[in-house]
Design a protein around this motif. Structure first.
Motif, PDB file in Angstrom:
ATOM      1  N   GLN A 134     -21.912   3.096 -36.211  1.00 14.82           N
ATOM      2  CA  GLN A 134     -21.897   3.720 -37.536  1.00 14.82           C
ATOM      3  C   GLN A 134     -23.008   4.768 -37.585  1.00 14.82           C
ATOM      4  OE1 GLN A 134     -21.660   0.945 -40.863  1.00 14.82           O
ATOM      5  NE2 GLN A 134     -20.966  -0.665 -39.477  1.00 14.82           N
ATOM      6  N   PHE A 135     -22.657   5.957 -38.086  1.00 15.20           N
ATOM      7  CA  PHE A 135     -23.589   7.077 -38.016  1.00 15.20           C
ATOM      8  C   PHE A 135     -23.494   7.943 -39.267  1.00 15.20           C
ATOM      9  CE2 PHE A 135     -21.372   6.148 -34.096  1.00 15.20           C
ATOM     10  CZ  PHE A 135     -22.387   5.890 -33.193  1.00 15.20           C
ATOM     11  N   MET A 153     -22.319  16.764 -35.187  1.00 18.98           N
ATOM     12  CA  MET A 153     -23.647  16.445 -34.662  1.00 18.98           C
ATOM     13  C   MET A 153     -24.107  15.141 -35.303  1.00 18.98           C
ATOM     14  SD  MET A 153     -25.288  20.263 -35.024  1.00 18.98           S
ATOM     15  CE  MET A 153     -24.639  20.439 -36.689  1.00 18.98           C
ATOM     16  N   LEU A 154     -24.461  14.169 -34.499  1.00 21.19           N
ATOM     17  CA  LEU A 154     -24.931  12.881 -35.004  1.00 21.19           C
ATOM     18  C   LEU A 154     -26.402  12.991 -35.411  1.00 21.19           C
ATOM     19  CD1 LEU A 154     -23.291  10.464 -32.399  1.00 21.19           C
ATOM     20  CD2 LEU A 154     -22.442  11.104 -34.665  1.00 21.19           C
ATOM     21  N   HIS A 155     -26.699  12.467 -36.593  1.00 22.28           N
ATOM     22  CA  HIS A 155     -28.092  12.484 -37.076  1.00 22.28           C
ATOM     23  C   HIS A 155     -28.822  11.203 -36.669  1.00 22.28           C
ATOM     24  CE1 HIS A 155     -26.655  15.226 -40.619  1.00 22.28           C
ATOM     25  NE2 HIS A 155     -26.590  15.820 -39.449  1.00 22.28           N
ATOM     26  N   PHE A 156     -28.262  10.067 -37.091  1.00 23.79           N
ATOM     27  CA  PHE A 156     -28.897   8.780 -36.816  1.00 23.79           C
ATOM     28  C   PHE A 156     -27.882   7.676 -37.043  1.00 23.79           C
ATOM     29  CE2 PHE A 156     -30.012  10.229 -41.134  1.00 23.79           C
ATOM     30  CZ  PHE A 156     -29.386   9.264 -41.906  1.00 23.79           C
ATOM     31  N   SER A 157     -28.169   6.488 -36.495  1.00 20.42           N
ATOM     32  CA  SER A 157     -27.304   5.344 -36.750  1.00 20.42           C
ATOM     33  C   SER A 157     -27.663   4.754 -38.107  1.00 20.42           C
ATOM     34  CB  SER A 157     -27.469   4.283 -35.656  1.00 20.42           C
ATOM     35  OG  SER A 157     -28.768   3.734 -35.695  1.00 20.42           O
ATOM     36  N   LEU A 158     -26.689   4.131 -38.736  1.00 17.21           N
ATOM     37  CA  LEU A 158     -26.933   3.492 -40.022  1.00 17.21           C
ATOM     38  C   LEU A 158     -27.505   2.102 -39.778  1.00 17.21           C
ATOM     39  CD1 LEU A 158     -23.649   4.638 -41.764  1.00 17.21           C
ATOM     40  CD2 LEU A 158     -25.930   5.615 -41.994  1.00 17.21           C
ATOM     41  N   ARG A 159     -28.531   1.766 -40.527  1.00 13.66           N
ATOM     42  CA  ARG A 159     -29.262   0.529 -40.276  1.00 13.66           C
ATOM     43  C   ARG A 159     -28.366  -0.699 -40.314  1.00 13.66           C
ATOM     44  NH1 ARG A 159     -34.406  -0.520 -39.896  1.00 13.66           N
ATOM     45  NH2 ARG A 159     -34.918   1.597 -40.532  1.00 13.66           N
ATOM     46  N   ARG A 160     -27.359  -0.670 -41.205  1.00 10.35           N
ATOM     47  CA  ARG A 160     -26.510  -1.853 -41.321  1.00 10.35           C
ATOM     48  C   ARG A 160     -25.761  -2.130 -40.022  1.00 10.35           C
ATOM     49  NH1 ARG A 160     -24.048   1.933 -44.759  1.00 10.35           N
ATOM     50  NH2 ARG A 160     -22.057   2.775 -44.028  1.00 10.35           N
ATOM     51  N   ALA A 161     -25.516  -1.077 -39.204  1.00  7.07           N
ATOM     52  CA  ALA A 161     -24.813  -1.282 -37.944  1.00  7.07           C
ATOM     53  C   ALA A 161     -25.657  -2.086 -36.966  1.00  7.07           C
ATOM     54  CB  ALA A 161     -24.442   0.069 -37.325  1.00  7.07           C
ATOM     55  N   ALA A 194     -15.039  24.266 -43.363  1.00  2.51           N
ATOM     56  CA  ALA A 194     -16.068  23.622 -44.187  1.00  2.51           C
ATOM     57  C   ALA A 194     -17.066  22.891 -43.300  1.00  2.51           C
ATOM     58  CB  ALA A 194     -15.430  22.658 -45.173  1.00  2.51           C
ATOM     59  N   ILE A 195     -18.301  22.845 -43.766  1.00  2.00           N
ATOM     60  CA  ILE A 195     -19.362  22.082 -43.093  1.00  2.00           C
ATOM     61  C   ILE A 195     -19.833  21.025 -44.068  1.00  2.00           C
ATOM     62  CG2 ILE A 195     -21.639  22.171 -42.026  1.00  2.00           C
ATOM     63  CD1 ILE A 195     -21.129  25.111 -41.417  1.00  2.00           C
ATOM     64  N   GLY A 196     -19.817  19.762 -43.652  1.00  2.00           N
ATOM     65  CA  GLY A 196     -20.199  18.684 -44.551  1.00  2.00           C
ATOM     66  C   GLY A 196     -20.969  17.601 -43.833  1.00  2.00           C
ATOM     67  N   VAL A 197     -21.541  16.714 -44.623  1.00  2.00           N
ATOM     68  CA  VAL A 197     -22.248  15.553 -44.092  1.00  2.00           C
ATOM     69  C   VAL A 197     -21.496  14.302 -44.536  1.00  2.00           C
ATOM     70  CG1 VAL A 197     -24.372  14.197 -44.191  1.00  2.00           C
ATOM     71  CG2 VAL A 197     -24.484  16.697 -44.014  1.00  2.00           C
ATOM     72  N   ALA A 198     -21.195  13.423 -43.575  1.00  2.00           N
ATOM     73  CA  ALA A 198     -20.413  12.225 -43.885  1.00  2.00           C
ATOM     74  C   ALA A 198     -20.797  11.104 -42.931  1.00  2.00           C
ATOM     75  CB  ALA A 198     -18.918  12.519 -43.778  1.00  2.00           C
ATOM     76  N   GLU A 199     -20.392   9.898 -43.287  1.00  2.00           N
ATOM     77  CA  GLU A 199     -20.597   8.738 -42.423  1.00  2.00           C
ATOM     78  C   GLU A 199     -19.375   8.552 -41.532  1.00  2.00           C
ATOM     79  OE1 GLU A 199     -21.542   5.324 -44.757  1.00  2.00           O
ATOM     80  OE2 GLU A 199     -23.410   6.194 -45.541  1.00  2.00           O
ATOM     81  N   ILE A 200     -19.622   8.185 -40.280  1.00  2.00           N
ATOM     82  CA  ILE A 200     -18.559   7.965 -39.297  1.00  2.00           C
ATOM     83  C   ILE A 200     -18.665   6.544 -38.766  1.00  2.00           C
ATOM     84  CG2 ILE A 200     -17.758   8.588 -36.987  1.00  2.00           C
ATOM     85  CD1 ILE A 200     -18.370  11.422 -37.532  1.00  2.00           C
ATOM     86  N   LEU A 201     -17.517   5.877 -38.664  1.00  2.00           N
ATOM     87  CA  LEU A 201     -17.450   4.534 -38.111  1.00  2.00           C
ATOM     88  C   LEU A 201     -16.558   4.557 -36.878  1.00  2.00           C
ATOM     89  CD1 LEU A 201     -17.862   4.311 -41.323  1.00  2.00           C
ATOM     90  CD2 LEU A 201     -17.116   1.960 -41.053  1.00  2.00           C
TER      91      LEU A 201
END
Length: 342
Positions: A44-45, A141-149, A100-107
């Motif tokens: 998760q990112f 581009m991946l920023h960081f992993s989500l802590r819950r992962a 479009a350029i956006g920021v979103a969460e990826i699983l």
């Protein structure tokens, strides 16, 4: 090792075979790293996404994510925001349109090795590929992993799906009925379950309308909600199959991508796609619930067959034509195709 013999060192661009001291499973997509400075592993990112397809992003739909030599199935959540490239302003958005350029969460469906793009372009940059057309639809581009992962781990249990199935003396399956509203999915699935019950099979029927009274009561009928509806049902059906049951599901499930997503969850041969083939004009003439009439009058939006598409299976495992067959005949045909059930 190379064709011309062993080398003491190799550099990027050379074709070599690495021989490891210990015999371990190491294949394409795996990463060898220094033990004292390993890259991260997550599923998760948060990511920046540049959308490059004319068809907009469909949140919740599964795409292929390719990062280096790693390829996994991934879903993108609704964007947190899009970026105005002229003034860098953040704007609210429900999807991503062309350019479009956006920021979103990826699983992703399994953990991948990565590093933030700011630190490593190779392990931080990826592309998204449409599973149906095989076209590249986005780069990211991946920023960081989500802590819950990092806090959730799979808990192993001693009693597995094989033991559950053996106790019931049957092979677990998901019988996935798909077709237009009014095609007869629920009626035929009910007949099939009754027949299986007489054969002493352990079953459970998940019906589209019934599920929306509880588990999925918070979902509407937009394309995004329909995808989430099927994802949840697929997860529930998989759990029931893990318990050794033969699970019957009666859902319109209009999109091939989501039906294929559920198939991919299951071991080979345990997902049976059953196409209840009924022409639109026949289903509309039946209109038992009066839904087509409301849709034609504009009182129901996003109704399959009217203002929302239905993608029929291209190669269903079983097909029944309800113009030529009664529900009882269709059910009998399906059960015959399923034999032997053990």
């Amino acid at each position: 090792v190379t064709f011309d013999g062993a080398l003491s060192e190799a550099v990027a661009g050379q074709s070599v075979t690495l021989c490891l001291t210990d015999e371990i499973d190491c294949s394409r997509g795996d990463v060898i790293a220094a033990a004292d400075n390993p890259p991260e592993v997550s599923d998760q990112f948060e990511s920046t996404i540049v959308w490059m397809a004319e068809e907009p992003l469909i949140p919740g739909r599964a795409y292929y994510l390719k990062l280096g030599t790693q390829t996994v199935s991934a879903t993108v959540q609704s964007p947190k925001f899009t970026i105005n490239v002229n003034n860098m302003e953040h704007m609210a958005a429900k999807t991503l349109e062309l350019n479009a350029i956006g920021v979103a969460e990826i699983l992703t469906d399994k953990p991948i090795v990565f590093e933030p793009y700011a630190n490593n372009h190779v392990l931080g940059g990826y592309i998204l590929i449409d599973k149906i057309t095989n076209a590249t639809v986005a780069a990211g581009m991946l920023h960081f992993s989500l802590r819950r992962a990092q806090n959730v781990h799979w808990q192993a249990t001693d009693i597995g799906r094989e033991a559950h199935a053996a106790l019931k003396n049957q092979k677990p399956k998901i019988l996935w009925f798909t077709g237009l509203s009014g095609s007869g999915k629920s009626t035929i699935a009910n007949e099939v379950e009754k027949t299986l019950n007489l054969l002493n099979r352990h079953t459970f029927l998940l019906d589209g309308d019934n599920i929306r009274h509880g588990l999925n009561k918070d979902l509407g009928f937009t394309e995004t909600d329909r995808i989430e509806n099927i994802r949840r049902v697929g997860e529930v059906a998989k759990l029931m199959a893990d318990a050794g049951l033969i699970v019957l599901t009666a859902f319109i499930s209009p999109f091939r991508a989501e039906r294929d997503m559920v198939r991919a969850m299951m071991p080979e041969g345990e997902f049976i796609e059953i196409f209840v083939d009924t022409p639109l004009e026949v289903a509309e003439a039946r209109d038992v619930k009066g839904l087509y009439k409301k849709a034609r009058a504009g009182q129901l939006k996003n109704f399959t067959g009217i203002d929302s598409p239905y993608e029929p299976p291209e190669n269903p495992d079983i097909c029944v034509n309800t113009v030529e067959m009664s529900p009882a005949e269709a059910a009998e045909h399906i059960v015959r195709q399923l034999m032997p059930l053990k």
